[in-house]
Scaffold this motif. Structure first.
Motif, short mmCIF file in Angstrom:
data_model
loop_
_atom_site.label_atom_id
_atom_site.label_comp_id
_atom_site.label_asym_id
_atom_site.label_seq_id
_atom_site.Cartn_x
_atom_site.Cartn_y
_atom_site.Cartn_z
N ALA A 26 38.85 69.25 33.18
CA ALA A 26 39.97 68.53 32.58
C ALA A 26 40.43 69.15 31.26
O ALA A 26 41.62 69.38 31.04
CB ALA A 26 39.58 67.06 32.36
N TRP A 27 39.49 69.47 30.37
CA TRP A 27 39.85 70.02 29.05
C TRP A 27 40.45 71.42 29.22
O TRP A 27 41.44 71.78 28.58
CB TRP A 27 38.61 70.06 28.14
CG TRP A 27 38.94 70.20 26.69
CD1 TRP A 27 39.16 69.20 25.79
CD2 TRP A 27 39.11 71.43 25.96
NE1 TRP A 27 39.45 69.72 24.55
CE2 TRP A 27 39.43 71.09 24.62
CE3 TRP A 27 39.03 72.79 26.29
CZ2 TRP A 27 39.66 72.04 23.63
CZ3 TRP A 27 39.27 73.74 25.30
CH2 TRP A 27 39.57 73.36 23.99
N ILE A 28 39.87 72.18 30.12
CA ILE A 28 40.36 73.55 30.38
C ILE A 28 41.80 73.48 30.90
O ILE A 28 42.68 74.22 30.46
CB ILE A 28 39.44 74.26 31.41
CG1 ILE A 28 38.09 74.53 30.76
CG2 ILE A 28 40.07 75.53 31.95
CD1 ILE A 28 37.09 75.28 31.62
N ARG A 29 42.04 72.57 31.84
CA ARG A 29 43.40 72.44 32.40
C ARG A 29 44.41 72.06 31.31
O ARG A 29 45.51 72.60 31.25
CB ARG A 29 43.42 71.41 33.52
CG ARG A 29 43.02 72.01 34.87
CD ARG A 29 43.59 71.17 36.00
NE ARG A 29 43.11 69.80 35.88
CZ ARG A 29 42.04 69.36 36.51
NH1 ARG A 29 41.35 70.15 37.30
NH2 ARG A 29 41.65 68.12 36.35
N MET A 30 43.98 71.12 30.44
CA MET A 30 44.86 70.69 29.35
C MET A 30 45.23 71.85 28.44
O MET A 30 46.38 72.04 28.07
CB MET A 30 44.13 69.65 28.49
CG MET A 30 44.45 68.23 28.80
SD MET A 30 43.42 67.15 27.77
CE MET A 30 43.76 67.76 26.14
N LEU A 288 38.40 62.20 16.79
CA LEU A 288 38.64 63.47 17.48
C LEU A 288 40.09 63.52 17.95
O LEU A 288 40.57 62.55 18.53
CB LEU A 288 37.69 63.56 18.68
CG LEU A 288 37.49 64.94 19.28
CD1 LEU A 288 36.78 65.84 18.27
CD2 LEU A 288 36.66 64.85 20.54
N LEU A 289 40.76 64.61 17.69
CA LEU A 289 42.19 64.68 18.05
C LEU A 289 42.43 65.59 19.24
O LEU A 289 41.65 66.51 19.50
CB LEU A 289 42.99 65.22 16.85
CG LEU A 289 43.06 64.34 15.61
CD1 LEU A 289 43.90 65.03 14.53
CD2 LEU A 289 43.65 62.98 15.92
N ASN A 290 43.56 65.38 19.88
CA ASN A 290 43.91 66.33 20.93
C ASN A 290 44.51 67.57 20.25
O ASN A 290 44.82 67.55 19.06
CB ASN A 290 44.88 65.71 21.95
CG ASN A 290 46.21 65.36 21.32
OD1 ASN A 290 46.71 66.06 20.45
ND2 ASN A 290 46.78 64.26 21.75
N GLY A 291 44.65 68.64 21.00
CA GLY A 291 45.07 69.92 20.43
C GLY A 291 46.34 69.84 19.59
O GLY A 291 46.37 70.34 18.46
N LEU A 297 47.94 68.52 11.96
CA LEU A 297 47.15 68.23 10.78
C LEU A 297 46.80 69.52 10.01
O LEU A 297 46.83 69.55 8.78
CB LEU A 297 45.86 67.51 11.22
CG LEU A 297 45.08 66.74 10.17
CD1 LEU A 297 45.93 65.69 9.49
CD2 LEU A 297 43.87 66.07 10.82
N LEU A 298 46.51 70.58 10.74
CA LEU A 298 46.20 71.87 10.09
C LEU A 298 47.42 72.42 9.36
O LEU A 298 47.30 72.98 8.27
CB LEU A 298 45.74 72.90 11.13
CG LEU A 298 44.32 72.72 11.67
CD1 LEU A 298 44.05 73.67 12.83
CD2 LEU A 298 43.28 72.95 10.57
N ARG A 299 48.59 72.23 9.96
CA ARG A 299 49.81 72.73 9.30
C ARG A 299 50.16 71.92 8.05
O ARG A 299 50.87 72.39 7.19
CB ARG A 299 50.99 72.75 10.29
CG ARG A 299 50.86 73.84 11.35
CD ARG A 299 52.19 74.18 11.97
NE ARG A 299 52.80 73.04 12.64
CZ ARG A 299 52.45 72.61 13.85
NH1 ARG A 299 51.49 73.22 14.53
NH2 ARG A 299 53.05 71.58 14.40
N GLN A 300 49.65 70.69 7.99
CA GLN A 300 49.90 69.85 6.81
C GLN A 300 48.90 70.12 5.70
O GLN A 300 49.10 69.70 4.58
CB GLN A 300 49.72 68.37 7.19
CG GLN A 300 50.85 67.79 7.98
CD GLN A 300 50.48 66.41 8.50
OE1 GLN A 300 49.33 65.98 8.43
NE2 GLN A 300 51.46 65.71 9.03
N SER A 301 47.79 70.79 6.04
CA SER A 301 46.70 70.92 5.08
C SER A 301 46.71 72.26 4.37
O SER A 301 47.11 73.27 4.93
CB SER A 301 45.35 70.76 5.80
OG SER A 301 45.35 69.55 6.52
#
Ligand code: U2F
Length: 537
Positions: A26-30, A288-291, A297-301
């Motif tokens: 599932a995570w790989i497909r996402m 825990l966040l989705n991708g 969040l990374l772009r805001q930090s």
């Protein structure tokens, strides 16, 4: 049949079907779905840069042992609960890459599926093992999968082991790989002793030239047309998706908190009876966040704060690619299998000088600050310096882009061949890319080559394993002898002897001895694509 570039994701999804109800993929497909537009674009762009025609379509089996029930690791069960994702990142990107390059893929994760395919391998003693008879040309798996492979190809294992490519995050050094040697020297562990050629192990970072560097793709959405430009705030995000990673870090975080707002993405297990409270109350935890959300969040930090664990994950590279600065905890003494539980049994002697040696050595300031996180003043100064900046520039090494991964894996598929019974392709990397260097006393070949801005290339050791080669490189030895060990060929500065290698499986880029000047095969490399020599795409 030739391999044709294929960008139809639905075709890939048909191959990526869970073998049972555990939703292992599932995570790989996402991840593959989310990254597909960028991957397809990169494939087209690479096609414009280099000739992708005339490649033979290979039958490739990808067996994800880590997701099998037998592994007992619960990777599948914990993929949305804070479990390790670094490995799944790598598998996702490998599968996407192989498919885009146009090869015929079979994906399995349970031992029974593997058995079904491997039963079709011809008997080991059958006289003719041309590639036409083989049900697969290449097998990508991990060490758990390798064990299953050994069990199911009884008798025939030795012959077909050359088809294997082992996905091995932290790498396997030659001394740990050769079972007889490892056993005799009491370094045999459950992971080592596989007796494969060291280049059949594919690592996550280019940390050991004895193995092949596979890597992964660093996800980045800064230039996507549908992405809205986000203002960078006075905000830092902590790298640690499990509570236990935060333990003992309060003093460090308290200082940072006095300067900037702290956020986290820690998985909270609402069912857990004994809740620990390692996360300070001032932390704004998003769970825990989705991708997509994590990348926003990374772009805001402005800062991505390392806690010291996990080691060598993808997340710091994602942060840097999204313009955040990574604070990388320094380790003094370095962490290794000798002093750190996590590395116990890992078949490598590598010493990690920080949480993320690649970020420390290949990226560095102004993207990465490797500091002693117990030194409160240093933490304070570093954080202030970062916060006072006007601009935050993202950085992404080419080898971690979609195109970089496609180019590298394609080169391996076209040029590496570990099977004697298959037609041997031309020597790769070619002699023209290689120089032979007699290192200084006490220096490994990895370091001797690096000092000349070259990379040790073990596939050329055989060509220089002689007294003549040592003499040509400047050694002055009247006598020579053959020795079994990872340090040869070498010139012994005490006995004035030329010492050559008796056991080819022990050719090793790592390893040094105070009395020895090692003779090293060193190759050039493409800047930003260290796995490939110039013109070797
Ligand atoms: C490493 O494994 P990890 O899973 O701990 O690696 P991370 O760097 O934390 O990140 C893996 C991915 O998880 C994603 C993030 C990365 O692509 O974008 N993620 C997310 O989707 N949501 C979140 O809230 C937080 C992260 C390493 F890769 C392994 O090889 C090691 O075994 C392990 C232990 O050292 O560390």
């Amino acid at each position: 049949r030739y391999a044709n570039i294929s960008t139809d994701i639905e075709e890939l999804m048909k191959v990526l079907v869970d073998p049972n109800e555990r939703q292992g993929y599932a995570w790989i497909r996402m991840r593959i779905r989310r990254m597909w537009p960028r991957f397809s674009k990169a494939m087209k762009s690479l096609q414009l840069k280099q000739d992708m025609n005339g490649r033979r379509k290979k039958k490739i089996l990808v067996h994800l042992g880590l997701l099998s029930k037998q592994s007992g690791w619960k990777f599948a069960e914990s993929q949305f609960k804070g479990g390790p994702l670094g490995e799944l990142v790598q598998w996702s990107d490998l599968v996407a890459t192989l498919f885009l390059l146009g090869h015929q893929l079979t994906i399995t994760s349970e031992a029974e599926q593997l058995a079904g395919i491997l039963n079709k391998l011809p008997a080991a003693n059958s006289p003719c093992q041309s590639r036409k008879e083989l049900p697969v040309d290449i097998i990508y798996t991990d060490i758990v999968g390798l064990r299953q492979f050994k069990k199911h190809v009884k008798g025939g294992y030795g012959k077909f082991s050359c088809l294997l490519r082992i996905v091995d995050s932290f790498g396997t050094e030659p001394a740990y790989n050769l079972r007889s040697w490892a056993k005799a020297h009491k370094i045999l562990t459950t992971w080592g002793g596989q007796d494969l050629q060291p280049q059949q192990f594919f690592t996550m970072f280019p940390h050991s030239p004895d193995n092949s560097f596979m890597g992964f793709v660093v996800e980045q959405h800064l230039n996507d047309t549908n992405v809205v430009k986000i203002e960078r705030r006075n905000q830092a995000l902590v790298y640690g998706k499990n509570e236990y990673m935060w333990e003992g870090k309060a003093a460090y975080l308290d200082v940072i908190k006095s300067l900037v707002e702290i956020h986290g993405t820690v998985y909270i297990d609402t069912d857990a009876k004994n809740k620990t409270h390692s996360i300070p109350s001032y932390v704004n935890n998003h769970g825990l966040l989705n991708g997509e959300d994590l990348h926003t969040l990374l772009r805001q930090s402005k800062i991505f704060i390392g806690l010291g664990f996990p080691y060598e994950g993808p997340a710091p590279l994602e942060a840097i690619a999204n313009g955040a600065v990574f604070i990388n905890p320094k380790f003094n003494p370095p962490h290794s299998s000798k002093n750190t539980k996590f590395f116990k049994g890992k078949p490598t002697e590598r010493k990690l000088t920080s949480q993320h040696p690649y970020a420390e050595q290949f990226l560095g300031e102004p993207y990465v600050y490797t500091i002693d996180i117990k030194n409160i003043q240093q933490v304070k100064d570093t954080v202030s310096r970062i916060l006072h900046r006007n601009e935050f520039h993202p950085y992404m090494p080419y080898e971690y882009t979609e195109e970089g991964m496609l180019q590298r894996m394609n080169a391996y598929i076209e040029h590496q061949n570990f099977c004697q019974f298959q037609k041997q392709p031309a020597k790769w990397p070619p002699n023209s890319a290689v120089k032979f260097i007699l290192g200084e006393k006490g220096v490994s070949c990895k370091d001797a080559c690096w000092a000349k801005n070259l990379i040790c290339d073990p596939s050329h050791f055989r060509d220089i394993n002689s007294k003549e080669s040592l003499l040509e490189s400047g050694a002055t030895c009247p006598q020579s002898k053959e020795i079994t060990g990872i340090l040869y060929p070498s010139f012994n500065t005490v006995t004035n002897e030329c010492e050559t290698q008796k056991e080819e499986f022990l050719f090793s880029c790592v390893g040094e001895h105070l009395e020895l000047q090692r003779l090293c095969p060193c190759r050039n490399y493409i800047k930003g694509q260290t796995a490939l020599c110039q013109g070797c795409e």
